[in-house]
Design an enzyme around this catalytic site. Structure first.
Site, PDB file in Angstrom:
ATOM      1  N   PRO A  52       0.824  -1.219   0.000  1.00 44.67           N
ATOM      2  CA  PRO A  52       0.000   0.000   0.000  1.00 44.67           C
ATOM      3  C   PRO A  52       0.855   1.265   0.000  1.00 44.67           C
ATOM      4  O   PRO A  52       1.792   1.390   0.781  1.00 44.67           O
ATOM      5  CB  PRO A  52      -0.801  -0.103   1.305  1.00 44.67           C
ATOM      6  CG  PRO A  52      -0.643  -1.519   1.752  1.00 44.67           C
ATOM      7  CD  PRO A  52       0.649  -2.010   1.203  1.00 44.67           C
ATOM      8  N   GLU A  53       0.542   2.183  -0.901  1.00 38.03           N
ATOM      9  CA  GLU A  53       1.204   3.481  -0.965  1.00 38.03           C
ATOM     10  C   GLU A  53       0.148   4.553  -0.697  1.00 38.03           C
ATOM     11  O   GLU A  53      -0.978   4.221  -0.317  1.00 38.03           O
ATOM     12  CB  GLU A  53       1.875   3.655  -2.338  1.00 38.03           C
ATOM     13  CG  GLU A  53       2.872   2.523  -2.647  1.00 38.03           C
ATOM     14  CD  GLU A  53       3.536   2.646  -4.020  1.00 38.03           C
ATOM     15  OE1 GLU A  53       3.673   3.779  -4.524  1.00 38.03           O
ATOM     16  OE2 GLU A  53       3.911   1.605  -4.588  1.00 38.03           O
TER      17      GLU A  53
END
Ligand SMILES: [Zn+2]
Length: 274
Positions: A2-3
């Site tokens: 996840p960014e």
């Protein structure tokens, strides 16, 4: 992994329901998260409080509560933060459960356990080890062309500069590759070799790829889902990431994959030659 866009999507998907009711119980697993035991006592101090605000800086979520403490969450490699009905089946690798008086529960699930779920006094958050050194957030913060220009006065390559959370908080492998393609810059170019117009193009590209991904509810290539368990669809909008051998959208050259500092970078060798 996840960014920023995935974490922002989780934040938004928490909002329906997060602020309703109070925290009634806390359960934690016996496993450490990011090599540190979960601080059960600190989390239990949240019982009786309710959530008042869900904020984000880079890849960190800060869930403030009415008792003056905040839950700091980082999804690590494979973390999921879910807001579900208490009766919903418990996923394998659930490490933290905060029950709410509404009959729902906030659950943290993380097979690889590189994530973080910690409680801090809200006032002390900016000075914590996790947040103190973070650079500005490119969506909500003060990440401007001048900041990027200063960060590029370095021999490090563009990939390394953009991955550095002290420079700009929230970018990871996916959006660094995508931003460099948008800006037509080589991931191997040294920071100090990038000139004014290119810096402005890169700054604009970072904003563009992140905003598009938020609009598309994040990129779901492996584990990532939002707080309701829904996948995003930004994987359909990616130009280079995991597109090895596919034609570049601009020039039809085949997209290449290289490894930089142990991590994959995807780029077009023709339009990103320098
Ligand atoms: Zn190309």
């Amino acid at each position: 992994v996840p960014e920023l866009p995935e974490v922002e999507t989780v934040r938004r998907s928490l909002l329906p329901g997060l602020y309703d009711g109070t925290i009634t119980a806390v359960e934690v697993s016996r496993f450490p998260l990011r090599q540190r035991p979960i601080d059960r006592a600190a989390l239990e101090a949240l019982v009786g409080a309710r959530f008042t605000e869900a904020r984000r800086h880079g890849k960190y979520l800060m869930l403030d509560t009415s008792c003056g403490a905040s839950l700091l969450v980082h999804l690590g490699m494979s973390g999921r933060l879910l807001l579900v009905e208490r009766e919903a089946p418990l996923a394998k690798h659930t490490h933290v459960v905060l029950s709410l008086s509404t009959g729902r529960a906030l659950r943290y699930v993380d097979p690889r356990r590189f994530g973080i779920v910690r409680s801090y006094r809200t006032a002390s958050l900016p000075a914590t080890d996790e947040l103190a050194a973070l650079g500005p957030d490119p969506i909500t913060g003060t990440f401007d062309v001048a900041t990027l220009t200063a960060a590029l006065e370095t021999e490090r390559d563009l990939k390394a500069v953009l991955l550095d959370q002290k420079v700009v908080a929230g970018l990871g492998n996916i959006y660094v590759s995508e931003a460099l393609w948008e800006a037509k810059l080589s991931p191997r170019q040294r920071g100090e070799g990038v000139r004014g117009p290119q810096i402005r193009a890169l700054h604009a590209a970072i904003g563009k790829v992140l905003r598009r991904a938020v609009k598309n509810h994040g990129t779901s290539l492996s584990d990532y889902v939002d707080a309701t368990g829904q996948s995003g669809w930004n994987q359909d909008a990616l130009r280079v990431y995991e597109k090895t051998g596919a034609p570049c959208r601009r020039c039809r050259t085949k997209i290449c994959r290289i490894v930089q500092a142990g991590r994959s970078t995807y780029y077009c060798p023709t339009c990103q030659s320098r």
